[in-house]
Design a protein around this motif. Structure first.
Motif, PDB file in Angstrom:
ATOM      1  N   SER A 110       0.849  -1.195   0.000  1.00 18.63           N
ATOM      2  CA  SER A 110       0.000   0.000   0.000  1.00 18.63           C
ATOM      3  C   SER A 110       0.879   1.237   0.000  1.00 18.63           C
ATOM      4  CB  SER A 110      -0.919   0.010   1.226  1.00 18.63           C
ATOM      5  OG  SER A 110      -1.817  -1.070   1.167  1.00 18.63           O
ATOM      6  N   TRP A 111       0.341   2.325  -0.468  1.00 26.31           N
ATOM      7  CA  TRP A 111       1.078   3.582  -0.488  1.00 26.31           C
ATOM      8  C   TRP A 111       0.115   4.744  -0.326  1.00 26.31           C
ATOM      9  CZ3 TRP A 111      -0.083   0.684  -4.702  1.00 26.31           C
ATOM     10  CH2 TRP A 111      -0.784   1.293  -5.742  1.00 26.31           C
ATOM     11  N   SER A 112       0.662   5.853   0.131  1.00 27.21           N
ATOM     12  CA  SER A 112      -0.091   7.091   0.275  1.00 27.21           C
ATOM     13  C   SER A 112       0.790   8.221  -0.242  1.00 27.21           C
ATOM     14  CB  SER A 112      -0.446   7.312   1.750  1.00 27.21           C
ATOM     15  OG  SER A 112      -1.069   8.563   1.921  1.00 27.21           O
ATOM     16  N   VAL A 113       0.314   8.922  -1.264  1.00 24.79           N
ATOM     17  CA  VAL A 113       1.064  10.021  -1.862  1.00 24.79           C
ATOM     18  C   VAL A 113       0.808  11.278  -1.047  1.00 24.79           C
ATOM     19  CG1 VAL A 113       1.354  11.439  -3.938  1.00 24.79           C
ATOM     20  CG2 VAL A 113       0.926   8.978  -4.144  1.00 24.79           C
ATOM     21  N   LYS A 114       1.874  11.888  -0.550  1.00 24.35           N
ATOM     22  CA  LYS A 114       1.759  13.076   0.290  1.00 24.35           C
ATOM     23  C   LYS A 114       2.186  14.351  -0.427  1.00 24.35           C
ATOM     24  CE  LYS A 114       2.345  10.674   4.606  1.00 24.35           C
ATOM     25  NZ  LYS A 114       2.965  10.712   5.917  1.00 24.35           N
ATOM     26  N   GLN A 115       2.719  14.200  -1.643  1.00 23.61           N
ATOM     27  CA  GLN A 115       3.204  15.347  -2.401  1.00 23.61           C
ATOM     28  C   GLN A 115       2.894  15.102  -3.870  1.00 23.61           C
ATOM     29  OE1 GLN A 115       7.192  16.518  -1.282  1.00 23.61           O
ATOM     30  NE2 GLN A 115       7.630  17.132  -3.382  1.00 23.61           N
ATOM     31  N   ALA A 116       2.357  16.118  -4.557  1.00 26.25           N
ATOM     32  CA  ALA A 116       2.006  15.980  -5.974  1.00 26.25           C
ATOM     33  C   ALA A 116       3.221  15.512  -6.774  1.00 26.25           C
ATOM     34  CB  ALA A 116       1.485  17.306  -6.517  1.00 26.25           C
ATOM     35  N   GLY A 117       2.972  14.634  -7.733  1.00 25.19           N
ATOM     36  CA  GLY A 117       4.041  14.138  -8.593  1.00 25.19           C
ATOM     37  C   GLY A 117       4.825  12.978  -8.011  1.00 25.19           C
ATOM     38  N   CYS A 118       4.416  12.474  -6.863  1.00 22.10           N
ATOM     39  CA  CYS A 118       5.168  11.396  -6.204  1.00 22.10           C
ATOM     40  C   CYS A 118       4.418  10.070  -6.205  1.00 22.10           C
ATOM     41  CB  CYS A 118       5.543  11.817  -4.792  1.00 22.10           C
ATOM     42  SG  CYS A 118       6.767  13.140  -4.795  1.00 22.10           S
ATOM     43  N   THR A 119       3.615   9.855  -7.231  1.00 21.56           N
ATOM     44  CA  THR A 119       2.922   8.578  -7.376  1.00 21.56           C
ATOM     45  C   THR A 119       3.914   7.537  -7.898  1.00 21.56           C
ATOM     46  OG1 THR A 119       0.846   9.695  -7.863  1.00 21.56           O
ATOM     47  CG2 THR A 119       1.027   7.402  -8.571  1.00 21.56           C
ATOM     48  N   PRO A 120       3.942   6.360  -7.304  1.00 22.28           N
ATOM     49  CA  PRO A 120       4.837   5.314  -7.816  1.00 22.28           C
ATOM     50  C   PRO A 120       4.525   4.991  -9.270  1.00 22.28           C
ATOM     51  CG  PRO A 120       3.921   4.687  -5.689  1.00 22.28           C
ATOM     52  CD  PRO A 120       3.183   5.909  -6.134  1.00 22.28           C
ATOM     53  N   ARG A 121       5.572   4.787 -10.058  1.00 23.82           N
ATOM     54  CA  ARG A 121       5.390   4.378 -11.452  1.00 23.82           C
ATOM     55  C   ARG A 121       5.337   2.860 -11.535  1.00 23.82           C
ATOM     56  NH1 ARG A 121       8.867   6.729 -16.296  1.00 23.82           N
ATOM     57  NH2 ARG A 121       7.631   8.543 -15.794  1.00 23.82           N
TER      58      ARG A 121
END
Length: 196
Positions: A110-121
């Motif tokens: 699981s992941w949670s993006v806390k900053q725009a542009g930091c989504t895992p590829r």
């Protein structure tokens, strides 16, 4: 007719009677500084081998950087340094759990993006026997699930989810996450402190 024990077991369930050993060599990833293509160094030119003796030999997988950096766009590619989850905690939070017990063993990420542009590829999982890769397609919500089989599915017990006990049956696995804005995050599995 009553099914035999082997007929009732999942085909992904391990037949190993002891935890496989794994070589600590990290998987090298290279990125082109111009076009940002990423390559994984999955074979250093020699095949896998077993070292050590007894019941628990260590599988030395041929992950190795190329003798010279691969080239792309007319320039050498850069080896991506491995960041820890702590290095990227302000922009991306990662977590995992081992689920499924003996018969449907898997690692759920699981992941949670806390900053725009930091989504895992993408995510890659280094296991006892090799490497799995999963892309995060647009709109994909957590979790990403890596199904495990054969030696990779080795488990000391049938707890679902895993209790992260002192046996740490997936120790040696490494979860890699690539975020273009951040780089390569390496998350060792089951390296957490053991609670008493």
């Amino acid at each position: 007719m009553t099914p035999t024990r082997n007929e009732t077991m999942s085909p992904t369930r391990t037949k190993a009677t002891w935890k496989p050993g794994v070589f600590d060599e990290p998987v090298p990833f290279f990125r082109c500084p111009a076009c940002h293509s990423v390559l994984a160094g999955i074979d250093g030119g020699t095949g896998p081998c077993l070292t050590g003796g007894g019941r628990r030999p260590v599988a030395e997988l041929p992950y190795a950087p190329a003798p010279t950096a691969p080239h792309c766009c007319g320039t050498p590619m850069e080896r991506l340094p491995e960041l820890s989850p702590d290095d990227t905690a302000a922009s991306l939070e990662l977590s995992y759990d081992v689920v499924g017990g003996f018969d449907t063993n898997a690692l759920r990420v699981s992941w949670s993006v806390k900053q725009a542009g930091c989504t895992p590829r993408w995510f890659a999982l280094k296991t006892f026997t090799g490497l799995q890769l999963k892309y995060v397609v647009p709109g994909k919500l957590p979790p990403v699930v890596f199904a495990l089989a054969d030696e990779d599915a080795y488990a000391y017990c049938d707890e679902n989810p895993c209790l992260s006990c002192t046996f740490h049956c997936k120790r040696g696995f490494v979860l890699y996450t690539y975020v273009e804005e951040t780089g390569l995050v390496a998350y060792p599995v089951h390296c957490e402190a053991v609670s008493h």
